[in-house]
Enzyme design. Sequence first.
Site, PDB file in Angstrom:
ATOM      1  N   ARG A 132       0.819  -1.223   0.000  1.00  0.00           N
ATOM      2  CA  ARG A 132       0.000   0.000   0.000  1.00  0.00           C
ATOM      3  C   ARG A 132       0.856   1.278   0.000  1.00  0.00           C
ATOM      4  NH1 ARG A 132      -3.247  -3.446  -0.699  1.00  0.00           N
ATOM      5  NH2 ARG A 132      -5.423  -3.428  -0.018  1.00  0.00           N
ATOM      6  N   SER A 165     -10.582  -0.259   3.449  1.00  0.00           N
ATOM      7  CA  SER A 165      -9.802  -0.497   4.673  1.00  0.00           C
ATOM      8  C   SER A 165      -9.274   0.830   5.200  1.00  0.00           C
ATOM      9  CB  SER A 165      -8.602  -1.386   4.377  1.00  0.00           C
ATOM     10  OG  SER A 165      -9.021  -2.600   3.841  1.00  0.00           O
ATOM     11  N   GLU A 215      -4.404   3.643   6.464  1.00  0.00           N
ATOM     12  CA  GLU A 215      -4.194   3.537   5.023  1.00  0.00           C
ATOM     13  C   GLU A 215      -4.740   4.784   4.337  1.00  0.00           C
ATOM     14  OE1 GLU A 215      -6.433   1.333   1.728  1.00  0.00           O
ATOM     15  OE2 GLU A 215      -5.385  -0.254   2.801  1.00  0.00           O
TER      16      GLU A 215
HETATM   17  N1  EPU Z   1     -11.324 -10.696   9.509  1.00  0.00           N
HETATM   18  C1  EPU Z   1     -11.785 -10.552  10.797  1.00  0.00           C
HETATM   19  N2  EPU Z   1     -12.829  -9.689  11.011  1.00  0.00           N
HETATM   20  C2  EPU Z   1     -13.413  -8.984  10.007  1.00  0.00           C
HETATM   21  C3  EPU Z   1     -12.939  -9.141   8.689  1.00  0.00           C
HETATM   22  C4  EPU Z   1     -11.876  -9.992   8.465  1.00  0.00           C
HETATM   23  O1  EPU Z   1     -11.302 -11.171  11.739  1.00  0.00           O
HETATM   24  O2  EPU Z   1     -14.338  -8.202  10.303  1.00  0.00           O
HETATM   25  C5  EPU Z   1     -10.179 -11.620   9.284  1.00  0.00           C
HETATM   26  C6  EPU Z   1     -10.611 -12.951   8.772  1.00  0.00           C
HETATM   27  O3  EPU Z   1      -9.826 -13.942   9.389  1.00  0.00           O
HETATM   28  C7  EPU Z   1     -10.278 -12.882   7.284  1.00  0.00           C
HETATM   29  C8  EPU Z   1      -9.043 -12.004   7.287  1.00  0.00           C
HETATM   30  O4  EPU Z   1      -9.299 -11.071   8.334  1.00  0.00           O
HETATM   31  O5  EPU Z   1     -10.002 -14.137   6.774  1.00  0.00           O
HETATM   32  C9  EPU Z   1      -8.804 -11.294   5.988  1.00  0.00           C
HETATM   33  O6  EPU Z   1      -9.959 -10.518   5.648  1.00  0.00           O
HETATM   34  P1  EPU Z   1     -10.161  -9.981   4.160  1.00  0.00           P
HETATM   35  O7  EPU Z   1     -10.039 -11.105   3.209  1.00  0.00           O
HETATM   36  O8  EPU Z   1     -11.402  -9.177   4.102  1.00  0.00           O
HETATM   37  O9  EPU Z   1      -8.895  -9.060   3.923  1.00  0.00           O
HETATM   38  P2  EPU Z   1      -8.255  -7.860   4.745  1.00  0.00           P
HETATM   39  O10 EPU Z   1      -6.860  -8.228   5.054  1.00  0.00           O
HETATM   40  O11 EPU Z   1      -9.096  -7.392   5.872  1.00  0.00           O
HETATM   41  C10 EPU Z   1      -7.251  -6.783   2.589  1.00  0.00           C
HETATM   42  C11 EPU Z   1      -7.171  -5.430   1.965  1.00  0.00           C
HETATM   43  C12 EPU Z   1      -8.488  -5.093   1.267  1.00  0.00           C
HETATM   44  C13 EPU Z   1      -8.772  -6.174   0.231  1.00  0.00           C
HETATM   45  C14 EPU Z   1      -8.843  -7.517   0.934  1.00  0.00           C
HETATM   46  C15 EPU Z   1      -9.078  -8.679   0.007  1.00  0.00           C
HETATM   47  C16 EPU Z   1      -5.644  -4.152   3.388  1.00  0.00           C
HETATM   48  C17 EPU Z   1      -5.510  -3.070   4.401  1.00  0.00           C
HETATM   49  N3  EPU Z   1      -6.886  -4.428   2.984  1.00  0.00           N
HETATM   50  O12 EPU Z   1      -8.224  -6.713   3.620  1.00  0.00           O
HETATM   51  O13 EPU Z   1      -8.297  -3.882   0.590  1.00  0.00           O
HETATM   52  O14 EPU Z   1      -9.980  -5.926  -0.458  1.00  0.00           O
HETATM   53  O15 EPU Z   1      -7.589  -7.754   1.623  1.00  0.00           O
HETATM   54  O16 EPU Z   1      -7.910  -9.028  -0.621  1.00  0.00           O
HETATM   55  O17 EPU Z   1      -4.641  -4.712   2.959  1.00  0.00           O
HETATM   56  C18 EPU Z   1      -8.540  -1.533   0.853  1.00  0.00           C
HETATM   57  O18 EPU Z   1      -7.313  -1.482   0.833  1.00  0.00           O
HETATM   58  O19 EPU Z   1      -9.254  -0.502   0.988  1.00  0.00           O
HETATM   59  C19 EPU Z   1      -9.183  -2.824   0.795  1.00  0.00           C
HETATM   60  C20 EPU Z   1     -10.502  -2.985   0.931  1.00  0.00           C
END
Ligand code: EPU
Length: 336
Positions: free
Chosen positions: A163, A237, A332
């Site tokens: 990012r 995010s 972010e």
């Molecule tokens: N999780 C929780 N609680 C929640 C949501 C998620 O515990 O409310 C845990 C779960 O274990 C889940 C893991 O977090 O398996 C990962 O969640 P998710 O797949 O939604 O990914 P993320 O790491 O929260 C990142 C990016 C997103 C992107 C998703 C999908 C960052 C900061 N965010 O989120 O990007 O869409 O992966 O690849 O790296 C953005 O940058 O604005 C954004 C939405």
Amino acid sequence: MISKKNVSLKNYTSFGINQKVKNFYLIKNIDDINKSLKSIPENQKRIILGGGSNILFTKDFQGSILYNNILGKKIIKENEKFVYVEFGAGENWDNIVDYCVNNEWYGIENLSLIPGSVGAAPIQNIGAYGTEIKHFIHEVKGVNLSNGRFEIFNKKSCNFSYRNSIFKSKLRNIFFITHVTIKLYRNKKLNFEYKEVNDFFKNKDLTKITLKELRNAIIKIRKSKLPSPKTLGNAGSFFKNPLLKSKEFHLLQKLYPEISSYKTSENHKISAAWLIEKCGWKGYKKNNVGVYKKHALVLVNHGCKSGKEIFKLSEKIKKSVKDKFNITLEREVNIY
Ligand code: EPU
């Protein structure tokens, strides 16, 4: 060049808050950039704005906004394996993903439906569902506002990391991105590595899945978890997922064996959403702000008058994660 005074940013940012900017310049080409530079006083603050999906204004902005509305799509080179397509940085990101998928060009489909503009994609090295834009960037072109010169950055000189890039750090609000050239595969190459994507196609023969089917799956997965800014103001995010060194991570894992994490080449990326959820914030709603009920990393606007309210909530969340886990979350979203 079109310029206006005291413009509301409600429709220019995905948080949809009615914060105002003193001077607003609509930039449609390089000539407009040069004209705006002549008219903005040298010591006045300026912000380059794309789709406005990663920005939070906490007060009215007394400087100038240069709104990037440079459009266009052009194939600049192709061979048997790759096609190089140059896009105007003001194009909508998801429109160009759709365009590439319709042309059967492979690479950016896992980045479907990310809000924002093409120019913003390299700035914060957008990423989702197992990929990041850095893998597909060929060149980034634009104007250095400090001297008015047109410059070209190849992939390496963009200094991409999680990012982040040179455009978000050293050249923030200095380099105006006018065009982004993306290098895409002409032959089938799909990425099902991300767990949720793999789960989506469970019991299916992955070799038979088409590019369009994968794009549609990504859209479905995103929609099931993330709110559309059209119906609920948000900036995706709000925080980055923290990166921990092995030692720190294993100490934490001892205390919380169920912690959600992902091993990268040098670090352990842990889920900020998991940390926030464990602090009890998921689904929180008070006054005009909240934390989205389906994803704890997304702060939402329920009708704030000022972005300060969202910022204050983010401070509270940061503090509670620090108190409980001794981890400092990094935002972010860009705050002004
Ligand atoms: N999780 C929780 N609680 C929640 C949501 C998620 O515990 O409310 C845990 C779960 O274990 C889940 C893991 O977090 O398996 C990962 O969640 P998710 O797949 O939604 O990914 P993320 O790491 O929260 C990142 C990016 C997103 C992107 C998703 C999908 C960052 C900061 N965010 O989120 O990007 O869409 O992966 O690849 O790296 C953005 O940058 O604005 C954004 C939405």
